[in-house]
Motif scaffolding. Structure first.
Motif, short mmCIF file in Angstrom:
data_model
loop_
_atom_site.label_atom_id
_atom_site.label_comp_id
_atom_site.label_asym_id
_atom_site.label_seq_id
_atom_site.Cartn_x
_atom_site.Cartn_y
_atom_site.Cartn_z
N GLN A 72 0.84 -1.20 0.00
CA GLN A 72 0.00 0.00 0.00
C GLN A 72 0.88 1.26 0.00
O GLN A 72 1.83 1.36 0.77
CB GLN A 72 -0.90 0.00 1.24
N CYS A 91 -2.39 -9.82 -7.76
CA CYS A 91 -2.57 -9.83 -6.31
C CYS A 91 -3.17 -11.16 -5.90
O CYS A 91 -4.29 -11.48 -6.30
CB CYS A 91 -3.50 -8.71 -5.88
N MET A 97 -8.35 -4.43 -4.51
CA MET A 97 -7.08 -3.70 -4.62
C MET A 97 -7.23 -2.61 -5.68
O MET A 97 -7.88 -2.83 -6.70
CB MET A 97 -5.97 -4.66 -5.04
N ASN A 137 -8.00 -11.40 -10.00
CA ASN A 137 -6.88 -10.81 -9.26
C ASN A 137 -5.66 -10.52 -10.14
O ASN A 137 -4.56 -10.34 -9.64
CB ASN A 137 -6.50 -11.70 -8.08
N ASN A 154 0.17 1.64 -5.76
CA ASN A 154 -0.79 0.80 -5.04
C ASN A 154 -1.52 1.73 -4.05
O ASN A 154 -0.95 2.14 -3.05
CB ASN A 154 -0.08 -0.33 -4.30
N SER A 156 -4.48 0.95 -2.59
CA SER A 156 -5.52 0.09 -2.04
C SER A 156 -6.00 0.61 -0.68
O SER A 156 -5.26 1.29 0.03
CB SER A 156 -4.99 -1.33 -1.89
N GLN A 158 -6.78 -1.24 1.89
CA GLN A 158 -6.32 -2.06 3.00
C GLN A 158 -4.94 -1.59 3.46
O GLN A 158 -4.13 -1.16 2.65
CB GLN A 158 -6.23 -3.54 2.61
N ASN A 164 -1.33 -7.01 1.47
CA ASN A 164 -1.74 -6.55 0.15
C ASN A 164 -0.56 -6.20 -0.74
O ASN A 164 -0.64 -5.31 -1.56
CB ASN A 164 -2.72 -5.38 0.25
N CYS A 166 1.38 -6.70 -3.93
CA CYS A 166 1.05 -7.25 -5.23
C CYS A 166 2.26 -7.17 -6.14
O CYS A 166 3.05 -6.23 -6.03
CB CYS A 166 -0.12 -6.48 -5.85
#
Length: 173
Positions: A72, A91, A97, A137, A154, A156, A158, A164, A166
């Motif tokens: 993230q 991911c 995401m 994904n 990223n 995302s 979360q 997370n 990826c």
């Protein structure tokens, strides 16, 4: 909150209540200074950041590409080769995401993986004009970027400690 930039009208943003989460805004500020004002009635703090090639990437790749894991708020940047290249973002978790993809002067593209278009997270509410939704994904794009700056983030919702990370792979075809 309100966002003022240059002589343009203010943008009013209502952030969803609840636990702190990432909330993305895509806007062309045309090199103007930005002023952000917290309009909350409650005593609260809003954390703000920006991403783009001018901010510099967390990870850099050579023009020929490579592979990097993005957690993230981590980013990847490179100057692409002037030939077709393959971008893959993968991911291996079930959480929704979100990635921002910026290439040269093109408008940013937001890619949502593991996401159902009928059940978008509330944090994606203002992004539908930019959003490309993938229920799977994996996202793959084959394109000749003609030697431009490519920047991927990223963003995302979360937290990074929720697994997370990826993989982002860029390679010549």
């Amino acid at each position: 909150m309100t966002i003022a930039s240059g002589g343009s009208d203010n943008l009013a943003i209502t952030l969803p209540p609840g636990s702190p989460t990432a909330y993305a805004l895509v806007h062309r500020f045309n090199k103007n200074a930005i002023s952000i004002t917290n309009q909350s009635i409650a005593q609260t703090t809003v954390s703000v950041g920006y991403f783009g090639p001018a901010a510099g990437p967390t990870h850099a790749l050579p023009a020929a590409g490579g592979k990097v894991g993005l957690a993230q708020y981590q980013s990847l940047g490179l100057i692409t080769m002037a030939r077709p290249m393959m971008l893959t973002i993968e991911c291996r978790n079930e959480a929704s995401m979100l990635f921002a993809l910026m290439a040269g002067a093109e408008a940013p593209k937001l890619i949502a993986l593991n996401t159902d278009k009928n059940k978008l997270p509330k944090q994606y509410a203002g992004l539908t004009d930019y959003l490309e939704i993938q229920k799977a994904n994996v996202y793959t794009l084959s394109k000749n970027w003609d030697g431009v700056a490519l920047f991927i983030v990223n963003i995302s919702i979360q937290k990074a400690d929720q697994g997370n990370v990826c993989n982002c792979v860029i390679s010549p075809e």
